[in-house]
Design a protein around this motif. Structure first.
Motif, short mmCIF file in Angstrom:
data_model
loop_
_atom_site.label_atom_id
_atom_site.label_comp_id
_atom_site.label_asym_id
_atom_site.label_seq_id
_atom_site.Cartn_x
_atom_site.Cartn_y
_atom_site.Cartn_z
N TYR A 61 41.44 51.73 35.18
CA TYR A 61 40.05 51.47 35.56
C TYR A 61 39.33 50.66 34.49
O TYR A 61 38.44 49.84 34.79
CB TYR A 61 39.31 52.78 35.82
CG TYR A 61 39.50 53.30 37.23
CD1 TYR A 61 39.11 52.55 38.33
CD2 TYR A 61 40.07 54.55 37.45
CE1 TYR A 61 39.28 53.03 39.62
CE2 TYR A 61 40.24 55.05 38.74
CZ TYR A 61 39.86 54.27 39.82
OH TYR A 61 40.02 54.74 41.10
N VAL A 62 39.70 50.85 33.21
CA VAL A 62 39.13 50.03 32.14
C VAL A 62 39.46 48.56 32.39
O VAL A 62 38.59 47.68 32.28
CB VAL A 62 39.66 50.48 30.75
CG1 VAL A 62 39.30 49.45 29.68
CG2 VAL A 62 39.09 51.84 30.38
N MET A 63 40.72 48.28 32.74
CA MET A 63 41.14 46.90 32.98
C MET A 63 40.48 46.33 34.24
O MET A 63 40.32 45.10 34.37
CB MET A 63 42.66 46.81 33.10
CG MET A 63 43.40 47.25 31.84
SD MET A 63 42.82 46.41 30.34
CE MET A 63 43.30 44.73 30.66
N SER B 220 37.44 47.01 34.95
CA SER B 220 36.02 47.01 34.57
C SER B 220 35.20 48.04 35.34
O SER B 220 33.98 47.89 35.50
CB SER B 220 35.41 45.60 34.78
OG SER B 220 36.09 44.66 33.99
N ASN B 221 35.86 49.08 35.82
CA ASN B 221 35.16 50.18 36.50
C ASN B 221 34.97 51.31 35.48
O ASN B 221 35.75 52.28 35.43
CB ASN B 221 35.97 50.66 37.71
CG ASN B 221 35.17 51.62 38.58
OD1 ASN B 221 34.23 52.28 38.11
ND2 ASN B 221 35.54 51.71 39.85
N HIS B 222 33.96 51.17 34.64
CA HIS B 222 33.80 52.08 33.50
C HIS B 222 33.37 53.48 33.93
O HIS B 222 33.67 54.46 33.25
CB HIS B 222 32.80 51.47 32.51
CG HIS B 222 33.24 50.13 31.99
ND1 HIS B 222 34.37 49.98 31.23
CD2 HIS B 222 32.71 48.89 32.17
CE1 HIS B 222 34.53 48.70 30.92
NE2 HIS B 222 33.53 48.01 31.49
N PRO C 156 41.12 46.13 26.20
CA PRO C 156 40.01 45.50 25.46
C PRO C 156 39.90 45.98 24.01
O PRO C 156 39.52 45.19 23.14
CB PRO C 156 38.78 45.92 26.28
CG PRO C 156 39.30 46.11 27.66
CD PRO C 156 40.69 46.66 27.51
#
Length: 850
Positions: A728-730, A732-734, A827
């Motif tokens: 989810y980080v990749m 961009s769903n933080h 990131p």
């Protein structure tokens, strides 16, 4: 030196610094002191200055002589004896705790805690009796209970050794407490160990019933003594209506007027209490209670006359120890079962499989019924001849092989069993007989008993008894059993079948062991820890039905080896080591356990030793797994390829090879290798590795779908929750990433293994608690400085905390180790690329060029 002088002397005999008085009795005063030389606290028991008569001094010396012979954790130890100026003092172990009398008054213990204390007292008393020593003043005031619940017998002041005719109590007529004496002691009759057992009964009665067995009231000592010698004790159920029936039976025997009616020894009492402690406390059924009662009141076969003196008992103890050493000296046997082939033209493949399964199970049970013997799993290649198989066994250090040749015509099968020495291919023993295939259960027992008879008599244990199943039930069991190691896969329905059968046949050991094996296999697929908990519960329930204790311990060890319970694992392995099991038998279990704990170096050592003896699938798997964890990819690849060659039906080799290719940057090859595993045979680890291949190839939606598929069957898998969060980080769903990191943080607190702490550190860092995260990762780096996974997590943690120099250091280490660019796509790592602390090798290797 008088009492006052001892109290006020700063240093006593230039070694012991006296601090204060702890207490005083009729003959002595006890002081708290420090042993200056050894730096430990001790208790000094000094003879009172007004008790320096010959009898009093002799008693002190006698106590010292007796204590010097006793060395047991449940007896207060003697360290030193000091004599000077007609004064004598005993320097003893300082017991930090209270007397049993105070402990009963100040605590509200459970029945289990009470039985634990009584069992400890029995063990200490048994040691004294084994050395020919009777205490003669056993009472709650003379038993100390430490802070951690250890019972210690004290005050052997009027104890008597049976090899000594002098009676040091004569001038005092009756020494000690009336309530602690047996009827024969009060009557002046010659005593043996069973006198102490009466006193033990009085203690047990008071502890269990919260009252005394004889009503003292206002009676004089003489009247009270007469009551003990002539009147029956108060029935335990009258004092304590809820007391279990088996304990009533035990108390009644201990408090019998005649020594001949009491248990034969403290050891027998211990065994009865242990049985109750394990199996009889919570069971309320009359049938079970009566069964235990009969076990307790049934006299043992006597090895000698009831009136045998303790001196002879000491000899018996020595013989027992000698016999145990002889047992332990039996050369260890490592047994393997050669492949079984059933020939029968009228049988289809399924029928043959069931007959083969029955025979194999019968032979697999053999080592557990032999002393100093261990089973070594063996799966030969299909192309190997019989002679080559025997030679392979010899090369692996196997000492004995069991071989079965079977020919069936209709339901009549002729079987030939052989015990073969792999060193020279010689048939050591053989037998043949006929069995009926439509009566597989009877056939299994016959085959098992016949196999045991192929071994020398000194190796054979007493045969165990298995409850016979109904034919339909036994056939259901064989169907489940045939799946283990076969083409079919086990499932939770198989566990339900076994649980149902266990309920019907609770004394059948094989059912419990099969349940444990299947639960373990399913855990490997799902990582569902509830399966292990359920299996341990099933195995524990077996203890109440007289099943094979050693087999149950082995099964528990297997389960504990993949848990995080190090204390439980080591406790079981110590028990097994006292049972005469060959040490090599546990190498694999120990390797697996150390691997789960993150101790990869030591685990690799044990796995390699195990593989040298037994190059099994499991041992190869642990070798390769540890090598991957340590970053030794070349060695791991060699082992994984060997696994694929030797065990083509197993898919762990492909999975491990996929991991190696993933970590060394051959992502496409890794994906292809894992996809070559048939979908039905991909366990959660294989699915997870496939998802990771998608992740590293930047196929984030596909990776997420695969990870979530694993979570659908194992929602509490800590590792997969972390991987979902990273995906989810990749994407961009933080918000979703934080949700799964929070779930992972919660799951990580279920234990304290290295793996759990590593993921805890990662989750904390992503959730913003970098201080606690860094503290955790520092500890892990000290514990396992060579772990690839801890280094990778450390690099993330430091990057998320803005500790760029430390992050750069760990990334460099991983690069030099051979980890590829793809593993640094998160990131957190890419942010390092923009920092001045990033080294040239880091920028060149991990930084994604736009």
């Amino acid at each position: 030196m008088d009492v006052v002088a001892l109290e006020k002397t700063e240093e006593y005999q230039s070694r012991y610094k006296v601090e204060r008085t702890l207490g005083a009795g009729g003959m002595g005063v006890v002081y708290l002191a420090e042993d200056i030389k050894l730096g430990r606290k001790v208790a000094i028991k000094q003879l009172r200055s007004d008790m320096t008569g010959n009898s009093a001094e002799a008693r002190f010396r006698s106590e010292a002589q007796l204590l010097a012979r006793l060395n047991h954790p449940n007896i207060v130890r003697l360290y030193d004896v000091i004599e000077k100026d007609h004064s004598i003092a005993l320097v003893m172990e300082l017991v930090e705790g209270v007397t049993l009398k105070e402990w009963m008054r100040e605590n509200s213990p459970t029945l289990a805690e009470k039985l634990d204390l009584l069992m400890q007292i029995c063990q200490g008393l048994g040691k004294a009796h084994c050395l020919g020593i009777i205490h003669r003043d056993l009472k709650p005031e003379n038993i100390l209970v430490t802070i951690d619940g250890t019972a210690k017998i004290s005050d052997f002041g009027i104890a008597k050794a049976l090899d000594c005719d002098q009676d040091l109590t004569r001038e005092d007529h009756i020494a000690g407490s009336v309530q602690a004496m047996s009827p024969e002691q009060l009557q002046g009759i010659k005593l043996d160990a069973r006198s102490d057992l009466f006193s033990l009964g009085a203690i047990a009665y008071e502890l269990l019933c919260d009252s005394k067995p004889f009503e003292r009231g206002d009676k004089s000592a003489l009247a009270f003594a007469q009551q003990i010698t002539q009147s029956p004790h108060i029935p335990p159920q009258q004092s304590c209506p809820e007391i279990p029936k088996p304990l009533v039976a035990l108390l009644d025997r201990l408090l019998s007027k005649r020594p001949q009616q009491r248990p034969e020894s403290a050891q027998q009492v211990f065994e009865a209490l242990e049985l109750l402690r394990k199996h009889g406390i919570d069971d309320k059924t009359d049938q079970y209670s009566e069964t235990i009662t009969q076990l307790l009141i049934k006299p043992r076969k006597k090895q000698s006359r009831i009136g045998m003196v303790l001196a002879a008992l000491a000899t018996t103890c020595a013989i027992s120890i000698w016999g145990w050493k002889t047992y332990m000296q039996l050369p260890p046997q490592y047994l393997a079962i050669l492949p079984i082939k059933v020939n029968g033209a009228e049988y289809d493949e399924y029928e043959k499989l069931l007959v083969e399964t029955m025979i194999r199970q019968a032979l697999l049970s053999t080592p557990s019924q032999l002393k100093s013997s261990a089973l070594v799993s063996y799966t030969p290649s299909n192309e190997a001849s019989h002679e080559e198989q025997i030679q392979n066994l010899h090369n692996r250090g196997i000492t004995d092989a069991l071989y079965a040749s079977v020919n069936c015509i209709q339901i009549r099968c002729n079987i030939e069993l052989q015990r073969i020495n792999p060193a020279n291919s010689q048939v050591l023993e053989q037998t043949s007989f006929v069995f009926l295939s439509d009566k597989p259960q009877e056939a299994q027992y016959t085959i098992n008993n016949s196999a045991i008879e192929l071994f020398p008599k000194n190796y054979r244990k007493n045969p165990g008894k298995e409850s016979k199943m109904e034919n339909d039930d036994y056939n259901r069991f064989l169907v489940v059993l045939s799946k283990l190691g076969g083409e079919a896969t086990v499932n939770t329905n198989d566990l339900e079948v076994l649980q149902e059968l266990i309920g019907k046949y609770p004394t059948n050991t094989i059912l419990y062991l099969t349940y444990a094996k299947i639960a373990t296999e399913l855990f490997a697929d799902t990582s569902n820890s509830k399966l292990l908990t359920s299996a341990l519960g099933i195995l524990t329930s077996a203890e109440g039905f007289g099943v094979d204790e050693l087999a149950i311990l082995e099964a528990k060890l297997s389960i504990k080896s993949i848990s995080n319970d190090r204390e439980g694992f080591e406790s079981i392995i110590k028990k097994l080591q006292t049972k005469g099991r060959p040490s090599a038998h546990h190498l694999t279990q120990f390797a697996r356990f150390l691997w789960t704990q993150g101790d990869f170096d030591e685990s690799l050592t044990y796995a390699s030793k195990a593989a040298a003896l037994n190059p099994s699938y499991n041992n190869f798997y642990y070798m390769a797994g540890n090598q991957i964890s340590l970053g030794d990819y070349d060695s791991a690849r060699e082992v994984a390829e060997k696994m694929m060659e030797k065990y083509p039906r197993k898919w762990g080799g492909q999975n491990l090879l996929g991991v190696i290719e993933l970590e060394t940057g051959n992502i496409k090859e890794a994906e292809e290798i894992i996809l070559s595993i048939p979908e039905d045979f991909r366990n959660w680890a294989a699915k997870s590795n496939l998802a990771t291949a998608f992740f590293l190839r930047e196929k984030y939606p596909e990776a997420l779908e695969e990870y979530r598929d694993v979570l659908s069957t194992a929602p509490d898998n800590l590792q997969i929750n972390i991987y979902v969060a990273e995906t989810y980080v990749m994407l961009s769903n933080h918000k979703q990433a934080a949700k799964y990191f929070s779930k992972a943080l919660e799951l990580s607190h279920q234990g304290n293994s290295q793996k759990q702490r590593r993921y805890r550190a990662q989750a904390l860092a992503y959730l913003g608690d970098t201080a606690q995260s860094i503290s955790l990762i520092k500890d892990l780096l000290i514990e396992a400085p060579e772990s690839t996974y801890i280094k990778h997590t450390a690099a993330q943690v430091y990057a998320l905390a803005g500790e760029w120099q430390s992050a750069n250091y760990h990334v460099e280490e991983l690069i030099y180790q051979g980890m590829s660019t793809e593993w640094f796509s998160l990131p957190a790592f890419q942010n390092l690329c923009t920092q001045p602390q990033a080294s040239a090798i880091v920028k060149e290797t991990i930084c994604i060029k736009e």
